[in-house]
Scaffold this active site. Structure first.
Site, PDB file in Angstrom:
ATOM      1  N   ASN A   9       9.546 -58.066 -38.974  1.00 39.59           N
ATOM      2  CA  ASN A   9       8.718 -57.551 -37.881  1.00 39.59           C
ATOM      3  C   ASN A   9       7.294 -57.439 -38.416  1.00 39.59           C
ATOM      4  OD1 ASN A   9       7.441 -56.207 -35.841  1.00 39.59           O
ATOM      5  ND2 ASN A   9       8.605 -54.295 -36.054  1.00 39.59           N
ATOM      6  N   LYS A  11       4.698 -56.797 -36.819  1.00 38.70           N
ATOM      7  CA  LYS A  11       3.882 -55.823 -36.071  1.00 38.70           C
ATOM      8  C   LYS A  11       2.532 -56.469 -35.723  1.00 38.70           C
ATOM      9  CE  LYS A  11       6.532 -52.202 -38.252  1.00 38.70           C
ATOM     10  NZ  LYS A  11       6.625 -50.848 -38.775  1.00 38.70           N
ATOM     11  N   HIS A  94      11.226 -50.484 -30.238  1.00 40.41           N
ATOM     12  CA  HIS A  94      10.760 -50.032 -31.557  1.00 40.41           C
ATOM     13  C   HIS A  94      10.143 -48.640 -31.431  1.00 40.41           C
ATOM     14  CE1 HIS A  94       8.638 -49.794 -35.343  1.00 40.41           C
ATOM     15  NE2 HIS A  94       9.436 -50.756 -35.778  1.00 40.41           N
ATOM     16  N   GLU A  96       7.581 -47.461 -32.600  1.00 38.98           N
ATOM     17  CA  GLU A  96       6.131 -47.488 -32.350  1.00 38.98           C
ATOM     18  C   GLU A  96       5.855 -47.700 -30.862  1.00 38.98           C
ATOM     19  OE1 GLU A  96       5.334 -50.406 -35.352  1.00 38.98           O
ATOM     20  OE2 GLU A  96       5.827 -48.915 -36.883  1.00 38.98           O
ATOM     21  N   GLU A 166      16.540 -47.427 -37.338  1.00 44.07           N
ATOM     22  CA  GLU A 166      15.302 -47.196 -38.074  1.00 44.07           C
ATOM     23  C   GLU A 166      14.897 -45.726 -37.970  1.00 44.07           C
ATOM     24  OE1 GLU A 166      12.970 -51.136 -38.478  1.00 44.07           O
ATOM     25  OE2 GLU A 166      12.332 -50.195 -36.611  1.00 44.07           O
ATOM     26  N   GLY A 172       7.371 -47.343 -42.825  1.00 45.89           N
ATOM     27  CA  GLY A 172       6.020 -47.459 -43.385  1.00 45.89           C
ATOM     28  C   GLY A 172       5.637 -46.318 -44.305  1.00 45.89           C
ATOM     29  N   SER A 212      11.137 -49.020 -44.754  1.00 45.49           N
ATOM     30  CA  SER A 212      10.772 -49.152 -46.162  1.00 45.49           C
ATOM     31  C   SER A 212      11.760 -49.999 -46.967  1.00 45.49           C
ATOM     32  CB  SER A 212      10.572 -47.772 -46.810  1.00 45.49           C
ATOM     33  OG  SER A 212       9.505 -47.076 -46.172  1.00 45.49           O
TER      34      SER A 212
HETATM   35  P1  13P Z   1       8.493 -50.863 -42.849  1.00 45.42           P
HETATM   36  O1  13P Z   1       9.437 -51.866 -43.449  1.00 45.42           O
HETATM   37  O2  13P Z   1       7.045 -51.199 -43.042  1.00 45.42           O
HETATM   38  O3  13P Z   1       8.857 -49.462 -43.249  1.00 45.42           O
HETATM   39  O4  13P Z   1       8.714 -50.954 -41.260  1.00 45.42           O
HETATM   40  C1  13P Z   1       9.993 -50.899 -40.765  1.00 45.42           C
HETATM   41  C2  13P Z   1       9.950 -51.278 -39.340  1.00 45.42           C
HETATM   42  O5  13P Z   1       9.423 -50.559 -38.503  1.00 45.42           O
HETATM   43  C3  13P Z   1      10.521 -52.568 -38.963  1.00 45.42           C
HETATM   44  O6  13P Z   1      10.624 -52.680 -37.578  1.00 45.42           O
END
Ligand code: 13P
Length: 251
Positions: A9, A11, A94, A96, A166, A172, A212
């Site tokens: 992903n 983003k 997601h 976010e 997640e 992150g 992560s």
């Molecule tokens: P990270 O791997 O940067 O922690 O992000 C995870 C994520 O949100 C994947 O959709």
């Protein structure tokens, strides 16, 4: 046996030129090993990435969609448009999107239905916040998210979907869930699917861990019996590193 699935992903990262560079470098170092690998670039790079993935085993995914077929929805992307550009997968719900853009469980359900109606496989994201975790609500939260996401969806279609567990506090932050803890919650999610449908469907659905994940810790997650793969954010931006992750950490 469930086929492992590792998805990138990206983003809101990478221009078209950067996405192309990634694909060339990634495809040069990634050796397929029977697992499924999906790249989810931003909308603007889908076309370019689709071209470079043609004839390879790597699949294309989008990071979101809108549930309507077409119309006056400025800024939105329809499921058919994703199919047209070559997507097989689409990330839905997601944290976010839920957190910054106000997506609700009901929106997620609509999006899942729209994806399935177009033969797009949804990667349905869910997970608890730190606050919810500390209040002992993880089970309650993820169970409700699963139940809502699958409302009105037949078992035959549900079996082909993917869930990404997640935990929000692990995204992150460099603070991943322990593999054992992720395995435990993913087991609960699978049990919820069994409760909604049946054991057979629960045994077919693939459930990823996300938060992560990197090339150092991926193998520990893949060793867990309930974990079928990973949804990778930050560590998916580097082609050599993601080539290792895409093989589940096996060199
Ligand atoms: P990270 O791997 O940067 O922690 O992000 C995870 C994520 O949100 C994947 O959709």
């Amino acid at each position: 046996m469930r086929t492992p699935i590792i998805a990138a992903n990206w983003k809101m990262h990478k221009t078209v030129a950067e996405a192309k560079d990634f694909c060339r470098a990634f495809l040069a170092s990634y050796e397929p090993d029977g697992g499924e690998v999906v790249l989810c670039p931003p909308f603007t790079a889908l076309g370019a990435v689709a071209e470079l993935l043609q004839g390879t085993e790597v699949k294309l995914g989008a990071q979101d969609l809108f549930w309507e077929e077409k119309g006056a929805y400025t800024g939105e992307i329809a499921p058919g448009m994703l199919v047209d550009v070559g997507c097989h997968y689409v990330i839905i719900g997601h944290s976010e999107r839920r957190g910054y853009f106000g997506e609700t469980d009901a929106d997620v359900n609509r999006k899942v239905r729209a994806a399935l109606a177009h033969d797009l496989k949804p990667i349905i994201c869910l997970g608890e916040s730190l606050e919810q975790r500390e209040a002992g609500q993880t089970e309650k939260v993820v169970t409700a998210q699963v139940r809502s996401a699958y409302e009105g969806i037949d078992a035959s279609l549900a079996a082909g979907t993917v869930i990404a567990y997640e935990p929000i506090w692990a995204i992150g932050t460099g603070r991943n869930a322990t593999p054992e803890e992720a395995n435990r919650v993913i087991g609960l999610i699978r049990q919820t699917i069994a409760d909604i449908y049946d054991e057979e469907t629960a045994g077919q659905i693939r459930i990823q861990y996300g938060g992560s994940v990197n090339k150092e810790n991926i193998a520990q997650f893949m060793e867990q019996p309930e974990i079928d793969g990973a949804l990778v954010g930050g560590a998916s931006l580097d082609p050599a590193g993601f080539a290792v992750i895409a093989r589940g950490g096996r060199s």
